[in-house]
Design an enzyme around this catalytic site. Structure first.
Site, mmCIF file in Angstrom:
data_model
loop_
_atom_site.group_PDB
_atom_site.id
_atom_site.type_symbol
_atom_site.label_atom_id
_atom_site.label_comp_id
_atom_site.label_asym_id
_atom_site.label_seq_id
_atom_site.Cartn_x
_atom_site.Cartn_y
_atom_site.Cartn_z
ATOM 1 N N GLY A 26 0.808 -1.215 0.000
ATOM 2 C CA GLY A 26 0.000 0.000 0.000
ATOM 3 C C GLY A 26 0.839 1.263 0.000
ATOM 4 N N GLY A 74 2.521 3.884 1.511
ATOM 5 C CA GLY A 74 3.018 4.178 2.851
ATOM 6 C C GLY A 74 3.494 5.602 3.033
ATOM 7 N NE ARG A 75 8.427 6.253 1.349
ATOM 8 C CZ ARG A 75 9.678 6.197 1.775
ATOM 9 N NH1 ARG A 75 10.431 7.266 1.720
ATOM 10 N NH2 ARG A 75 10.184 5.087 2.261
ATOM 11 N N GLY A 82 6.813 8.260 6.406
ATOM 12 C CA GLY A 82 5.955 8.779 5.346
ATOM 13 C C GLY A 82 6.533 9.952 4.585
ATOM 14 N NE ARG A 125 3.810 8.367 -9.042
ATOM 15 C CZ ARG A 125 4.309 7.239 -8.536
ATOM 16 N NH1 ARG A 125 5.577 6.920 -8.767
ATOM 17 N NH2 ARG A 125 3.573 6.450 -7.777
ATOM 18 C CG ASP A 182 5.412 -3.135 -5.058
ATOM 19 O OD1 ASP A 182 6.057 -4.181 -5.221
ATOM 20 O OD2 ASP A 182 5.909 -2.112 -4.555
ATOM 21 C CG ASN A 183 7.720 -0.514 -7.766
ATOM 22 O OD1 ASN A 183 6.934 0.104 -7.054
ATOM 23 N ND2 ASN A 183 8.915 -0.896 -7.345
#
Length: 482
Positions: free
Chosen positions: A84, A86-87, A120, A170, A246-247
């Site tokens: 998930g 996280g930051r 974070g 982003r 996850d990327n």
């Protein structure tokens, strides 16, 4: 200002956690992407102070309902059932002036329920790297997320040393990842998985809606975009460095620039990431890893394909088996264009491989070699230089060009479209980061961005950024940061 929508929230609370950015002490706008802001229809009259408040997360705009997205992922081959954001905080979605939908996300905006004990936050160096690298990749023609802003926080973050903190904004076509599918597949939540897949199809592949085999076609489309993306990485010498699931963007964009770097001397085994000890994500292994990641996605889709798992496997396996041949066809076609081949013959694959072998043996720079080959078609001194470096190969290549009968000016135009004059060299990125960390200034970053936004043009300053470092990046390492 920005008219936010929040379609992802409509999938339900299982898909995210509501989370507000943590305010920072003294936000200051460090970098601003004016062309992108214009595309997103952000008013020019907003001052730097107002922009810093908004894009630090200190001030939420009307309609923004920030969330941290849930996802899992295979990290260096090992499955982690919950990762998930996280930051990071997804502020929402906006439409640009052409009607395209974009996610707007803050990174380094404070802890979330997925932070796993982290602060974070993000240091200014990784934020700067993502801004510069993503803009360079965009200008090179590689599908990518982009950065709208970097805002310093006025607070320190603690990593290997004490560093200035920053928040990077982003934008991406979406932040849907293979890991998003893995999150629900691992829990056996098939209804949620179906909702997720239907949403992804609606957002990225609307032409598939209603087809009886839409989930099979969905995998085929995602594979196609991944093949195109990795081929573009190989064209320009980009090493992602952390190709975890996850990327891996289902939109087929480059995301998460943490430990990325650019190839200097050609070697398919090149790795710069400090944590990639086993060279899993080496330059030449990126297509194989992409195939591995697509297999993980296929596993998630099995319950949507057929209640009989074995039958579902039989339906998806052909797409995965065909991946290597499919990639090789696209890759060889791309490499042929880098060499000016307007139409490929069977023998051309050997011509391409022979050059790459020679580059590796001679430790020749990947980008410079193709740039000089391009220039050699209109410069006898450069042709003589390249003949000296490549020997018989150069004459063999020239004979092949004459054989195809295409005007050399057309060939050179084709080659220049594929071969940039410059790339975001690692040592120039590091110099820009060091200046900012030490002085708070972005003079080097702005000069670098100026030339990187025109990688196929010979600007007055281009030659200052073309050469590799004297040590050839021999001891260069990158680290995860954002």
């Amino acid at each position: 200002m920005m008219n936010f929508s929040n379609s992802y929230r409509q999938l339900g609370s299982d898909f995210y956690e509501e989370s507000l950015p943590t305010p920072v002490l003294a936000p200051r706008l460090l970098l601003w992407n004016a062309p992108l802001a214009e595309q997103l229809m952000i008013p020019e009259e907003l001052g730097q102070a107002a922009l810093a408040q908004i894009f630090s997360g200190n001030q939420l705009l009307p309609g923004s309902e920030p969330i941290a997205m849930a996802y899992a992922g295979h990290q260096f081959g090992s499955f982690v059932p919950q990762l998930g954001d996280g930051r990071a905080h997804l502020l929402g979605e906006v439409f640009d002036k052409s009607g395209q939908r974009w996610d707007i996300q803050l990174k380094g905006s404070g802890p979330t329920q997925f932070s796993r004990g982290g602060d974070g936050r993000c240091a200014v160096g990784p934020a700067l790297r993502e801004f510069i690298m993503s803009e360079a990749m965009y200008a090179l023609g590689v599908p990518t997320s982009r950065c709208l802003a970097v805002v310093t926080s006025g607070e320190d973050v603690y990593r290997r040393s004490i560093l200035p903190g920053a928040i990077v904004t982003r934008i991406a076509s979406s932040h849907l990842r293979v890991g998003t599918f893995e999150f629900f597949a691992a829990r056996g939540e098939h209804e949620a998985l179906k909702r997720l897949c239907d949403y992804t199809i609606d957002r990225h592949f609307p032409e598939l809606q209603g087809a009886t085999d839409q989930y099979i076609r969905f995998l085929d489309r995602v594979i196609g975009r991944q093949i195109q993306l990795i081929t573009e990485w190989m064209r320009v010498g980009f090493i992602h460095g952390v190709m975890n699931t996850d990327n891996t963007s289902l939109a087929g964009e480059t995301i998460d620039y943490g430990p990325c770097a650019m190839l200097g001397a050609y070697d398919p085994h090149t790795v710069y990431s400090s944590i990639d000890i086993k060279k899993r994500y080496a330059f030449g292994n990126q297509s194989a890893i992409s195939q591995w990641n697509m297999t993980r996605l296929a596993e998630c889709l099995l319950p949507l394909i057929n209640a009989d798992r074995n039958r579902a496997i039989d339906q998806l396996n052909p797409l995965l088996i065909a991946y290597t041949d499919r990639f090789n066809r696209v890759y060889i076609k791309m490499m042929g264009k880098k060499l000016g081949l307007t139409s490929l013959q069977a023998k051309d694959e050997k011509l391409i491989i022979s050059l790459l072998d020679q580059l590796k043996i001679g430790k020749m720079d990947y980008t410079l070699t193709f740039d000089l080959l391009t220039k050699s078609l209109s410069s006898e001194p450069i042709a003589s230089q390249m003949r000296g470096q490549l020997g018989n190969y150069f004459d063999l290549w020239q004979r092949r060009l004459k054989e195809q009968g295409t005007d050399l000016q057309e060939v050179q135009t084709l080659m220049r479209q594929q071969n940039p004059l410059l790339i975001p060299r690692n040592h120039h990125i590091e110099a820009a980061i060091a200046e900012c960390e030490q002085t708070g200034r972005v003079n080097l970053a702005e000069k670098l961005l100026h030339v990187l936004r025109a990688p196929y043009e010979e600007l007055t300053e281009t030659h200052l950024y073309q050469d590799p470092p004297s040590d050839g990046d021999k001891n260069y390492q990158t680290f995860c940061g954002t």
